[in-house]
Enzyme design. Structure first.
Site, PDB file in Angstrom:
ATOM      1  N   ASP A 104     115.942  69.130  -6.189  1.00 27.22           N
ATOM      2  CA  ASP A 104     115.222  70.256  -5.591  1.00 27.22           C
ATOM      3  C   ASP A 104     115.673  70.499  -4.151  1.00 27.22           C
ATOM      4  OD1 ASP A 104     113.348  71.650  -7.166  1.00 27.22           O
ATOM      5  OD2 ASP A 104     111.969  69.943  -7.144  1.00 27.22           O
ATOM      6  N   LYS A 133     113.281  74.733 -17.919  1.00 30.48           N
ATOM      7  CA  LYS A 133     114.251  73.838 -17.272  1.00 30.48           C
ATOM      8  C   LYS A 133     114.810  72.846 -18.291  1.00 30.48           C
ATOM      9  CE  LYS A 133     112.173  74.355 -12.700  1.00 30.48           C
ATOM     10  NZ  LYS A 133     111.188  73.887 -11.726  1.00 30.48           N
ATOM     11  N   GLN A 167     107.481  68.912 -10.383  1.00 30.48           N
ATOM     12  CA  GLN A 167     107.112  70.334 -10.330  1.00 30.48           C
ATOM     13  C   GLN A 167     105.974  70.557  -9.327  1.00 30.48           C
ATOM     14  OE1 GLN A 167     108.733  72.811 -11.868  1.00 30.48           O
ATOM     15  NE2 GLN A 167     107.354  74.405 -11.165  1.00 30.48           N
TER      16      GLN A 167
HETATM   17  N1  GUN Z   1     107.557  75.254  -8.075  1.00 32.49           N
HETATM   18  C1  GUN Z   1     108.037  76.521  -7.910  1.00 32.49           C
HETATM   19  N2  GUN Z   1     109.371  76.480  -7.694  1.00 32.49           N
HETATM   20  C2  GUN Z   1     109.728  75.178  -7.729  1.00 32.49           C
HETATM   21  C3  GUN Z   1     110.977  74.519  -7.591  1.00 32.49           C
HETATM   22  O1  GUN Z   1     112.034  75.115  -7.362  1.00 32.49           O
HETATM   23  N3  GUN Z   1     110.931  73.169  -7.713  1.00 32.49           N
HETATM   24  C4  GUN Z   1     109.784  72.487  -7.942  1.00 32.49           C
HETATM   25  N4  GUN Z   1     109.844  71.165  -8.026  1.00 32.49           N
HETATM   26  N5  GUN Z   1     108.614  73.071  -8.081  1.00 32.49           N
HETATM   27  C5  GUN Z   1     108.605  74.419  -7.973  1.00 32.49           C
END
Ligand code: GUN
Length: 289
Positions: free
Chosen positions: A121, A54, A98
């Site tokens: 998100d 990311k 996350q």
């Molecule tokens: N863990 C797995 N996918 C995601 C996501 O799209 N966002 C976040 N914050 N954690 C994740």
């Protein structure tokens, strides 16, 4: 018949290039680039890989990437204090904590603490509610990416039968809301669904997001259907190695489906591209308000 492979990598590259243009325009207009801060708690190796990807994607698009790596035993109060500080920081347009978080931390509480305007998100109940009621919202990245791929394959999906397997807040529920917004007829299937195969056989669109390796079999798929595989399951092979597989039995489904996403290289790259798009959107909305 063999399905057309939906190339998530290529589609994501195009979206990222589009976002980069928007980011440059934002920076020119506002004298600063959009900023995304990612918070990782603990040392789950898969999460560390996602977070690294990311950050790299942000920098490539001209977004300023901030990163906090906190130890697994971080107190919930300390994480909430960090979120409050990021909420108050005008250079931060997007906050991503996350998931999953260590068990001693209440994820819902952390998500609710994020300013909805910075919730790239789309997990905050305000954004989930806005999506569900048809208002403009920050929409979760994975289902956004899935919808783009479905639209690209099928065009208009109004009146199509869609089955979403999985009812998570991250993928299944927002996916269903997005498909409904496009006037598809949506079924949400889950672990208690009776005759999952029968539901799938009626579907023009199947989105598999349950985390069960190779669940969707060839004879579950209506010929010509669009099959989107959100699964990312690492399975052990007899030779001791591991392999990443989706929730769809790709080899079986490939000859029946009209379109299918590969794992890897399908949904995953689109998720990150949508995160960048959400960060730009959040920056623009915040600048306009
Ligand atoms: N863990 C797995 N996918 C995601 C996501 O799209 N966002 C976040 N914050 N954690 C994740």
């Amino acid at each position: 018949m063999t399905a057309i492979l939906i190339d998530g990598k290529a589609r994501a590259a195009a979206l990222r290039a589009e976002v980069a243009i928007g980011v440059a325009a934002f920076a020119a207009a506002h004298g600063r680039a959009p900023g995304l801060t990612v918070v990782l708690v603990g040392d789950d190796p898969a999460s560390a890989v996602y977070v690294g990807a990311k950050g790299k994607a942000c920098r490539e698009a001209g977004i300023i990437a901030g990163e906090y790596k906190l130890p697994a035993d971080t107190a919930q109060a300390d994480l909430l204090a960090l979120v409050a500080a990021l909420n108050a920081d005008p250079a931060v347009d997007g906050i991503l904590v996350q998931m999953p978080l260590p068990r001693h931390i209440d994820s819902d509480r952390v998500i609710a603490a994020i300013d909805p305007a910075k919730d790239v998100d789309g997990f905050h109940p305000v954004n989930a509610g806005r999506l569900a009621t048809g208002l403009d919202a920050l929409v979760p990245c994975t289902p956004s990416g899935c919808l783009m791929m479905i639209r690209e394959a099928l065009g208009d999906i109004s009146g199509k039968e869609a089955v979403v397997i999985g009812r998570s807040n991250i993928v299944g529920k927002p996916m269903a809301a997005l498909l409904l917004r496009e006037s598809a007829t949506v079924t949400i299937a889950h672990s208690r669904t009776a005759d999952l195969a029968g539901h799938c056989r009626r579907a023009d669109i199947i989105v598999a997001a349950v985390g069960v390796p190779l669940l969707v079999k060839g004879d579950w798929v209506k010929p010509g259907a669009c099959v989107i595989d959100v699964g990312m399951n690492r399975i052990a092979l007899p030779d001791g190695k591991t392999r990443l597989v989706g929730d769809v039995d790709f080899a079986e489904v490939l000859p029946r489906a009209g379109w299918i996403t590969p794992v890897p290289g399908g949904v995953g790259p689109m998720t990150i591209a949508c995160l960048l798009a959400n960060t730009l959107k959040a920056a623009m909305s915040r600048a306009a308000s």
